[in-house]
Design a protein around this motif. Structure first.
Motif, short mmCIF file in Angstrom:
data_model
loop_
_atom_site.label_atom_id
_atom_site.label_comp_id
_atom_site.label_asym_id
_atom_site.label_seq_id
_atom_site.Cartn_x
_atom_site.Cartn_y
_atom_site.Cartn_z
N LYS A 118 1.82 2.13 -3.48
CA LYS A 118 0.73 2.71 -4.25
C LYS A 118 0.53 4.17 -3.88
CE LYS A 118 -1.75 -1.70 -4.64
NZ LYS A 118 -3.00 -2.42 -4.32
N GLU A 119 0.59 4.45 -2.56
CA GLU A 119 0.41 5.83 -2.14
C GLU A 119 1.52 6.73 -2.67
OE1 GLU A 119 0.18 5.78 2.05
OE2 GLU A 119 -1.73 4.69 2.15
N LEU B 227 0.88 6.86 -6.68
CA LEU B 227 -0.36 7.57 -6.98
C LEU B 227 -0.53 8.74 -6.03
CD1 LEU B 227 -2.68 4.49 -7.60
CD2 LEU B 227 -1.56 5.94 -9.29
N ASN C 231 0.81 -1.22 0.00
CA ASN C 231 0.00 0.00 0.00
C ASN C 231 0.85 1.27 0.00
OD1 ASN C 231 -2.40 -1.42 -0.06
ND2 ASN C 231 -2.51 -1.59 2.17
N VAL D 243 2.12 2.14 -13.39
CA VAL D 243 1.48 1.31 -12.39
C VAL D 243 0.73 0.17 -13.07
CG1 VAL D 243 -0.19 1.28 -10.49
CG2 VAL D 243 1.28 3.27 -10.86
#
Length: 420
Positions: A66-67, A70, A63, A187
């Motif tokens: 991803k943070e 994005l 996670n 991604v």
């Protein structure tokens, strides 16, 4: 776009590869695209960067990754367009674009004296003069390299040569700065490796070799040293294959040089006239040697020296260059291997009829070559010992000098005793 005339030089994000356009000229369809950071330094996350290392297969991203990737959209302020920018620069990866407002000049021919380095204005419109040049152009671009950036600099000059001035001359240094490191990610992208086998030939189809050999037929490795007159054996080989096995290898010409350059001088011709061993008329040791395979041709030559290359050095380095081709197994006047027999004073073919050698005393016809079937191959170098020859010449000269008077008396008595 960079403004280069003013108190400070300001730099905006790198533009896309297009010429200048106002916002009114661009029409976007659909929602406004999101804007993300140009790059993110993963090193700030310490040991967690292990997740970015390549591995077999696909795995879900944590996670925190991803943070990081994005990241919430950021607002990138647009560089306001200043209508008073008199000189503007646009840097591309392979070119430099410069435009100068025409209102800067009063005279109509001012563009004649405006140059980017040494290159003149090459485009104009109602509002600007343009100097658009690739970085490879010989305008005087200077490169400065450092670990993080490549910097290209050049001067923009305005130097009127007229007897009166209506505009003041100026020199402005322009600079394009290119980062060496580029960061990109996508991604959810996983590469797919497709299997398969690729076969690559180890040797080209037309491959000839010319090597030196011992009298036993074994190849010589390294540089061999010969004495003057010693037999030297060379073997020319053709490519392998079923199609090649039905052909015969021919040597149309061979010559020696004292340099690896086959166009150098002096040179001594061993084989000529489409396969005639012309050196066999001078040295019986020089000859084509028959073998078990016709795609291989061995020949022998007596070791020799170039007279104008003899010096105080102990050895002389030599090279052999041969014109090799493949042809039919039956020889012709254009493709043959002929030796001169001093006993019968006739030319003889190694494998076929001697009649094809009849032209060796004149001029043999050239073969109708197919493209890629013929090439000049050079052998590795070898050495000929000069010291023995030098010692022999010195002893001969000394003998001649010491026995001159005796030899004259013997010659005079021999002539007097000769019957009339």
């Amino acid at each position: 776009m960079v403004t280069v005339l003013g108190d400070e030089t300001t730099e905006a994000p790198a533009p896309e590869p297009k010429l200048w356009k106002s916002s009114s000229d661009i029409r976007l369809s659909g929602p406004e695209p999101k804007k993300f950071p140009e790059y993110v330094l993963a090193s700030t996350y310490g040991e967690q960067t292990e997740v970015f290392k390549p591995s077999k297969g696909a795995r879900p991203l944590p996670n925190w990754v991803k943070e990081m990737l994005l990241h919430p959209p950021i607002s990138i302020p647009e560089t306001p367009t200043n209508s008073q920018n008199l000189v503007e620069l646009l840097c591309h990866v392979d070119s430099m674009y410069v435009r100068v407002r025409r209102e800067l000049f009063k005279s109509l021919d001012a563009f004649r004296y405006l140059k980017l380095g040494t290159c003149p204005v090459n485009h104009e419109n109602k509002g600007h003069y343009y100097l658009l040049y690739p970085l490879k152009k010989d305008c005087g671009f200077k490169k400065q390299s450092n670990p993080h950036f490549l910097v290209i600099t050049i001067g923009l000059h305005f130097k009127p040569t007229s007897p009166v001035l209506r505009e003041m001359p100026f020199d402005i240094t322009l600079q394009c700065k290119f980062p060496r490191l580029f960061h990109s990610y996508k991604v959810g992208y996983f590469p797919i490796v497709k299997g398969g086998t690729v076969f690559i030939a180890l040797q080209p189809r037309r491959h000839f070799t010319l090597t030196q050999q011992h009298a036993s037929g074994k190849d010589i490795t390294g540089t061999k040293t010969y004495t003057l007159g010693e037999p030297m054996y060379f073997k020319a080989r053709g490519p392998d294959g079923a199609a090649v096995s039905r052909k015969r290898l021919y040597i149309s010409k061979c010559f020696m040089t004292a340099s690896q350059d086959l166009n150098s001088h002096p040179k001594y011709t061993i084989i000529d006239n489409q396969g005639c061993m012309i050196d066999s008329k001078v040295m019986p040791l020089s000859k084509f040697v028959p073998g078990t395979s016709k795609t291989v041709q061995t020949f022998c030559v007596g070791a020799l020296l170039f007279q104008d290359k003899v010096s105080n050095t102990s050895t002389q380095l030599l090279y052999m260059h041969c014109d090799i081709s493949l042809g039919p197994q039956t020889p012709t006047p254009s493709s043959k291997a002929c030796n001169y027999d001093p006993t019968t004073k006739k030319w003889k073919e190694v494998y076929g009829s001697d009649s094809v050698c009849s032209c060796c005393e004149s001029t043999c016809p050239s073969a109708a070559e197919s493209k890629g079937s013929k090439s000049i191959i050079s052998s590795p170098s070898w050495e000929v010992d000069v010291s023995d020859a030098m010692d022999m010449w010195k002893s001969t000269l000394q003998m001649k000098s010491s026995n001159t008077q005796t030899s004259d008396r013997v010659a005079k008595r021999f002539l007097n005793d000769w019957p009339t």
